[in-house]
Write an enzyme that holds these catalytic residues in place. Structure first.
Site, PDB file in Angstrom:
ATOM      1  N   TYR A  73      78.325  53.718  -9.938  1.00  0.00           N
ATOM      2  CA  TYR A  73      78.799  52.902  -9.175  1.00  0.00           C
ATOM      3  C   TYR A  73      78.265  51.389  -9.446  1.00  0.00           C
ATOM      4  O   TYR A  73      76.998  51.278  -9.122  1.00  0.00           O
ATOM      5  CB  TYR A  73      78.172  53.312  -7.616  1.00  0.00           C
ATOM      6  CG  TYR A  73      78.705  54.685  -7.314  1.00  0.00           C
ATOM      7  CD1 TYR A  73      80.005  55.070  -7.613  1.00  0.00           C
ATOM      8  CD2 TYR A  73      78.088  55.375  -6.398  1.00  0.00           C
ATOM      9  CE1 TYR A  73      80.525  56.398  -7.190  1.00  0.00           C
ATOM     10  CE2 TYR A  73      78.493  56.617  -6.229  1.00  0.00           C
ATOM     11  CZ  TYR A  73      79.680  57.237  -6.677  1.00  0.00           C
ATOM     12  OH  TYR A  73      79.981  58.455  -6.200  1.00  0.00           O
ATOM     13  N   HIS A 131      78.287  64.457 -12.191  1.00  0.00           N
ATOM     14  CA  HIS A 131      79.557  63.586 -11.698  1.00  0.00           C
ATOM     15  C   HIS A 131      80.544  63.800 -12.104  1.00  0.00           C
ATOM     16  O   HIS A 131      80.870  63.559 -13.338  1.00  0.00           O
ATOM     17  CB  HIS A 131      78.903  62.253 -11.804  1.00  0.00           C
ATOM     18  CG  HIS A 131      79.703  61.344 -10.915  1.00  0.00           C
ATOM     19  ND1 HIS A 131      79.273  60.025 -10.793  1.00  0.00           N
ATOM     20  CD2 HIS A 131      80.536  61.552  -9.998  1.00  0.00           C
ATOM     21  CE1 HIS A 131      80.111  59.334  -9.792  1.00  0.00           C
ATOM     22  NE2 HIS A 131      80.804  60.358  -9.470  1.00  0.00           N
TER      23      HIS A 131
END
Length: 310
Positions: free
Chosen positions: A56, A119
């Site tokens: 992110y 992830h």
């Protein structure tokens, strides 16, 4: 605030989870002081689960979150991820995972994570996940740098398949339980009860479709799904509610999902989300929404390798 136990971890997490991805300017540029104030407001009102990733904002979200949590680390159940570092940069090798945990701990200004997650596992060969990534992340837990480990991704059936074969502590599914999607119920919900892993739901606003915010240019939902936004906005407004609060309350109402993670980084958005915790959706409104979205229900796009989306 209400809390639910995150599966076999025994951790009690707030039903509203703080998604820190917007702190990395994922949607719009964000003022750092505003983002830090947003974290503090959430914590002050009982939000205790915070989820982030080095992906992110290319580590920006982790760095900002680390600043926000200085002196407050013991107040939160902190989760981050490894394996995805950019839109097309995936590295689930043992070497990178062991390096990644140290980098995340440095940015987050802590010496351990409560939860460390692989992830978006659908983007690489299953063999890499099974033979290298899972043993490596278990090694991280054994080292004490993380208390528990989990997997995250978009294809719910693939998540269920990997969960059966690896027995993770948690599974994070995104965009598969909201007013437009309910496929999390097909396999993952019953499997979580059978195996005891903590089940988490992210993106309850379908990357802004179920809110009054403008959609990001990279949004991959079909046009007919995106077209529901103004219709649902007007309907909720006629009942005196905001669409985002209705959508968030609906997602949090799922009794077998421990926490619903929604991205936030502005004080006013945190306030709105906190208000949604106490919201009661009128049955008439919910029935109208269900009828309206039925023609476009579960129209999900695919991500990752084709063989992982069967």
């Amino acid at each position: 605030m209400q809390y639910r136990t995150l599966g076999k971890t025994g951790l009690d997490v707030s039903i509203l989870g703080f998604g820190a991805s917007p702190m990395g300017n994922v949607f719009d540029p964000v003022d750092e002081k505003e983002a830090i104030a947003a974290v503090h407001l959430a914590l002050d009102h009982g939000v205790n689960f915070v989820d982030v990733s080095p992906f992110y904002g290319l580590t920006l979200a982790e760095s900002r979150l680390g600043k926000a949590l200085e002196g407050k680390r013991k107040e939160v159940i902190l989760a981050s991820k490894c394996g995805r570092y950019d839109l097309q940069h995936f590295d689930f090798s043992r070497k990178r995972i062991l390096q990644s945990i140290d980098e995340s701990l440095t940015r987050l200004k802590t010496d351990y994570l409560d939860l460390f997650q692989l992830h978006d596992i659908e983007f690489v060969d299953k063999q890499i996940i099974m033979e290298e990534a899972v043993p490596a992340i278990q090694e991280v837990v054994q080292s004490g740098k993380a208390r528990f480990w989990g997997i995250t991704g978009l294809p719910v059936r693939y998540l269920a398949q990997i969960a059966r074969e690896t027995n993770p502590d948690t599974v994070l599914s995104w965009a598969h339980y909201n007013l437009l999607e309910d496929e999390i119920n097909d396999e993952l919900v019953p499997l979580s009860q059978e195996m005891g892993f903590g089940l988490m739901n992210a993106a309850p606003l379908m990357q802004r479709i179920l809110s009054d915010a403008s959609l990001p240019p990279w949004h991959r939902s079909p046009a007919e799904v995106k077209a529901m936004q103004p219709i649902l906005l007007e309907l909720c407004k006629s009942y005196g509610f905001s669409l985002s609060q209705v959508a968030l309350r609906f997602a949090m109402d799922h009794p077998l999902i421990a926490t619903t993670i929604v991205g936030m980084c502005e004080v006013k958005v945190v306030q709105q989300n906190l208000e949604a915790v106490d919201l009661e959706i009128p049955e008439e409104l919910l029935n109208k929404i269900i009828t309206l979205v039925e023609p476009v229900k579960n129209r999900m796009w695919f991500e990752g390798k084709e063989e992982n989306n069967l």
